[in-house]
Design an enzyme around this catalytic site. Structure first.
Site, PDB file in Angstrom:
ATOM      1  N   GLU A 302       0.754  -1.176  -0.098  1.00 42.62           N
ATOM      2  CA  GLU A 302       0.081   0.117   0.027  1.00 42.62           C
ATOM      3  C   GLU A 302       0.987   1.175  -0.024  1.00 42.62           C
ATOM      4  O   GLU A 302       0.643   2.209  -0.746  1.00 42.62           O
ATOM      5  CB  GLU A 302      -1.074   0.036   1.124  1.00 42.62           C
ATOM      6  CG  GLU A 302      -1.689   1.230   1.359  1.00 42.62           C
ATOM      7  CD  GLU A 302      -2.864   1.219   0.061  1.00 42.62           C
ATOM      8  OE1 GLU A 302      -3.767   0.475   0.526  1.00 42.62           O
ATOM      9  OE2 GLU A 302      -2.783   2.127  -0.561  1.00 42.62           O
ATOM     10  N   ASP A 306       1.370   3.995  -3.013  1.00 38.71           N
ATOM     11  CA  ASP A 306       0.918   5.240  -2.789  1.00 38.71           C
ATOM     12  C   ASP A 306       2.112   6.700  -2.979  1.00 38.71           C
ATOM     13  O   ASP A 306       1.836   7.540  -3.701  1.00 38.71           O
ATOM     14  CB  ASP A 306       0.532   5.770  -1.566  1.00 38.71           C
ATOM     15  CG  ASP A 306      -0.857   4.763  -1.153  1.00 38.71           C
ATOM     16  OD1 ASP A 306      -1.471   4.324  -2.190  1.00 38.71           O
ATOM     17  OD2 ASP A 306      -1.278   4.754  -0.039  1.00 38.71           O
ATOM     18  N   SER A 552      -7.050   2.173  -4.141  1.00 39.75           N
ATOM     19  CA  SER A 552      -5.806   2.584  -3.660  1.00 39.75           C
ATOM     20  C   SER A 552      -4.960   3.334  -4.637  1.00 39.75           C
ATOM     21  O   SER A 552      -4.222   4.462  -4.246  1.00 39.75           O
ATOM     22  CB  SER A 552      -5.088   1.559  -2.699  1.00 39.75           C
ATOM     23  OG  SER A 552      -5.713   1.051  -1.618  1.00 39.75           O
TER      24      SER A 552
END
Ligand SMILES: *[C@@H]1O[C@H](CO)[C@@H](O)[C@H](O)[C@H]1NC(C)=O
Ligand SMILES: *[C@@H]1O[C@H](CO)[C@@H](O)[C@H](O)[C@H]1NC(C)=O
Ligand SMILES: *[C@@H]1O[C@H](CO)[C@@H](O)[C@H](O)[C@H]1NC(C)=O
Ligand SMILES: *[C@@H]1O[C@H](CO)[C@@H](O)[C@H](O)[C@H]1NC(C)=O
Ligand SMILES: *[C@@H]1O[C@H](CO)[C@@H](O)[C@H](O)[C@H]1NC(C)=O
Ligand SMILES: *[C@@H]1O[C@H](CO)[C@@H](O)[C@H](O)[C@H]1NC(C)=O
Ligand SMILES: *[C@@H]1O[C@H](CO)[C@@H](O)[C@H](O)[C@H]1NC(C)=O
Length: 637
Positions: A302, A306, A552
């Site tokens: 994650e 990002d 995401s």
């Protein structure tokens, strides 16, 4: 006349001060179930003491939406005239009357004044009481609940407040609430204890399919592999920022998720040369967490995703702040982050609401022992968060209080982005609501995600390039590995800015589902607002390139695009774009989006909602055309 008027006023005043004794008790909050994994083990010891905290009703808070509209609607004369933090406190701090009524009731009920304290920001009153006293005050019973992991938690099933106190209190803790810590990816199971980290990263969050090697950084393979070059072409993001010293972009990560600098550099060497040697500006929030304990893939995907994409798209010249929130034993909730960036939100003198939100300092082994962050972090102009929870996991009062906080951030000119979830019309882990409106494996009712359903955040859905298409063809809703989260809130009303768009959708494409499985009233907040590609992202994780999928991916991309628009505005001497929803739904902006017209978002045993012309509850208004948005926003004051 004058005389009799004042005597009426006087007798009313007397009446109201006598009221505590007469006021009937009403149910204030009630829980319908115990979250999975927990069981009731015993009555709580009546003589032990608990800190009872009353979240006081904020003054003028019902007007927060109008104030926000006033500074965010492009047609408003006050567009862009954002507030200062002091304006926020001055307008919304609970009134003296609220403080007095709650305090007087406690004292009249036999809790002496020394045991009652008002928080520094006046938002909360705390009373040190015994369990027995708390039970009498609120006509309830406190029990001890035990989690499978052995962790204990104090709660009640229902509590009552006197009628005259009720309007002055949002909620009381501890009471019916279990915690809202984000210890698993994407918010996950709200009842998961912080130390149950073995399972972080599974079940939800960006999905992975395979390891990839030798992906060229060209446009030919964007239907199978997304790289920054593909995204720049898809959205027309060709821009060299010039106001980087004035601008800011923040990405929030919740421990134990963490980014790896080695991976960022591997990504830089292959796909984003201007990031070579660059690092995010690491901002610790209730955290001392340099991730070294858990070096497995699930903890890095994650954050790596990002940061690699968020940083790449704003170029190496624009610093990106990484808000690393929570420590390893405790984790964190959205509220820990909000406390850090807004001192007026902190729950109790810098503390939080135990057990709802993790409390710091944390004395456990490996814990963060510093003071809890409370208004100590300057928020970036654009803040992207790729985590979400189920709206139904939070009580209405709790969700509302957090939602009004997002409105306050918007008033201060901050753009708040949340990914809309990866399970279509279902909630985290693909769960739907059962007839008691509880997320459950047997559920069949659509399960909206929070904070995406809060009308004061911008919710980001996911699209993809079809396998048979090129980067120049229109995208569809993401239907590879994940489905774009979307639907209709059960908590929040339809905001003004969205009325025409939602009405158009419901009138022209009425979903043929029974009203028992979705909120078909046409009066509730619908999400997402906009979308960006969310499939096939090539991300460096633990020394290998992987393909990741999910909303995401989409949120940091939108965050980067908005950050570049802020750059242009700041360079012109204007302010940041702030809360964007009233602007993006305005007729002037209608052509600035690539309308997505194909796909749906299955879940709960249905095919979900259909993507349509215009706004739809799968991809919102569509994806962004940077060139057009830049021109439009540059022309606004
Ligand atoms: C409540 O109790 C805590 C710990 O027992 C103590 O630190 C605090 O000062 C007390 N507060 C009041 C208002 O009595
Ligand atoms: C954005 O809009 C402009 C102006 O209409 C158009 O020329 C351009 O192709 C669009 N860009 C993308 C990436 O769709
Ligand atoms: C970054 O800044 C340098 C120095 O001002 C400049 O030469 C370069 O073109 C900039 N790069 C981008 C991508 O804007
Ligand atoms: C690109 O990534 C590969 C791993 O897939 C790595 O072996 C290679 O060194 C990288 N390229 C550069 C220029 O660093
Ligand atoms: C809904 O699910 C909860 C939690 O699993 C359960 O306690 C409750 O009984 C269920 N309600 C119904 C009507 O099945
Ligand atoms: C639908 O949404 C409205 C507005 O938010 C809310 O008042 C209502 O309770 C919701 N209906 C259901 C069944 O949750
Ligand atoms: C979606 O479109 C299909 C095909 O036109 C239609 O059969 C279906 O009823 C639509 N679904 C909803 C929820 O409207």
């Amino acid at each position: 006349m004058r005389c009799s008027l004042s005597s009426v006023a006087l007798s009313l005043a007397l009446l109201s001060s006598a009221e505590p004794l007469l006021s009937p008790y009403n149910v204030h909050e009630k829980r319908t179930h115990i979250p999975s994994g927990w069981s009731l083990t015993r009555r709580h010891d009546p003589t032990s003491s608990i800190p009872l905290r009353f979240a006081l009703k904020q003054r003028n808070i019902e007007g927060v939406g109008n104030h926000l509209y006033d500074v965010s609607h492009p047609k408003s004369p006050n567009y862009g005239k954002h507030w200062t933090a002091a304006d926020i406190v001055r307008t919304f701090a609970p009134s003296d009357e609220t403080v007095d009524i709650v305090r007087s009731w406690l004292i009249a009920s036999g809790i002496d004044g020394e045991r009652v304290a008002l928080g520094r920001t006046k938002g909360w009153i705390q009373a040190n009481v015994t369990v027995e006293e708390a039970e009498q005050l609120m006509n309830t019973e406190y029990n001890m609940y035990t989690h499978m992991s052995g962790k204990e938690h104090v709660a009640c099933e229902v509590y009552y407040l006197p009628q005259h106190v009720q309007p002055h209190v949002d909620f009381v803790t501890p009471s019916v609430h279990f915690d809202a810590k984000l210890t698993r990816r994407s918010g996950g199971e709200s009842a998961a204890p912080a130390r149950d980290i073995q399972r972080v990263g599974f079940g939800t969050g960006p999905k992975t399919d395979d390891t990839v090697s030798g992906v060229m950084d060209g446009l030919e393979q964007c239907n199978e592999y997304i790289t920054p070059t593909c995204l720049r072409t898809l959205y027309g993001l060709f821009y060299n920022p010039v106001a980087t010293d004035k601008n800011s972009f923040g990405i929030v990560e919740y421990t134990p998720n963490s980014y790896v600098q080695r991976d960022l550099q591997m990504f830089a060497r292959n796909y984003s040369a201007d990031l070579i040697g660059k690092e995010p500006n690491l901002v610790w929030i209730d955290s001392n967490y340099a991730q070294t304990t858990h070096q497995d893939f699930p903890y890095h995907k994650e954050s790596n995703l990002d940061l690699q994409y968020g940083m790449s798209l704003v170029t190496g010249n624009q610093t990106v702040s990484l808000y690393q929130t929570g420590d390893l034993p405790e984790g964190a909730s959205f509220n820990n982050f909000l406390d850090a960036i807004d001192g007026s939100y902190c729950t109790f003198d810098g503390g939080d609401v135990p057990p709802r939100d993790p409390v710091y300092p944390d004395t456990r082994f490996g814990g963060y022992t510093g003071p809890e962050a409370c208004g100590t972090v300057k928020p970036a102009y654009v803040i992207s968060t790729s985590y979400s929870s189920n709206e139904a996991d939070l009580s209405l009062f709790y969700a509302e209080r957090q939602c009004t906080e997002y409105a306050k951030l918007g008033l201060m000119g901050i753009t708040i982005l949340y990914s809309s979830g990866d399970y279509g019309v279902a909630g985290n882990y693909g769960r739907c609501l059962n007839s008691s409106h509880i997320p459950n494996a047997d559920g069949y009712i659509f399960n909206p995600t929070f904070p995406g359903t809060c009308p004061y955040v911008t919710s980001i859905g996911a699209t993809m390039v079809r396998r048979t298409a090129t980067v120049l063809d229109p995208e569809t809703a993401c239907m590879d590995q994940i489905y774009s989260g979307g639907g209709f809130s059960n908590y929040f009303a339809l905001p003004e800015y969205q009325k025409d768009a939602v009405c158009h959708y419901l009138t022209n494409y009425p979903p043929d589902y029974p009203s028992s499985i979705w909120n078909s009233t046409g009066t509730s907040r619908a999400y997402p607002d906009i979308s960006a590609n969310g499939a096939n992202y090539v991300v460096a994780v633990d020394g290998e390139f992987q393909r990741l999928y999910g909303t995401s991916c989409s949120s940091p991309v939108v965050g980067a695009i908005f950050t570049m628009i802020n750059d242009a505005r700041l360079a012109l001497g204007k302010g940041p774009i702030g809360f964007v929803n009233p602007t993006i739904y305005s007729p002037e902006f209608a052509d600035a989006f690539n309308d997505i017209t194909e796909g749906n978002n299955p879940g709960c045993g249905t095919t979900g909602f259909n993507v349509t012309r215009g706004w739809d509850p799968v991809t919102g208004l569509g994806t962004l055309n940077f060139t057009k948005l830049l021109a439009l926003w540059s022309s606004l004051p």
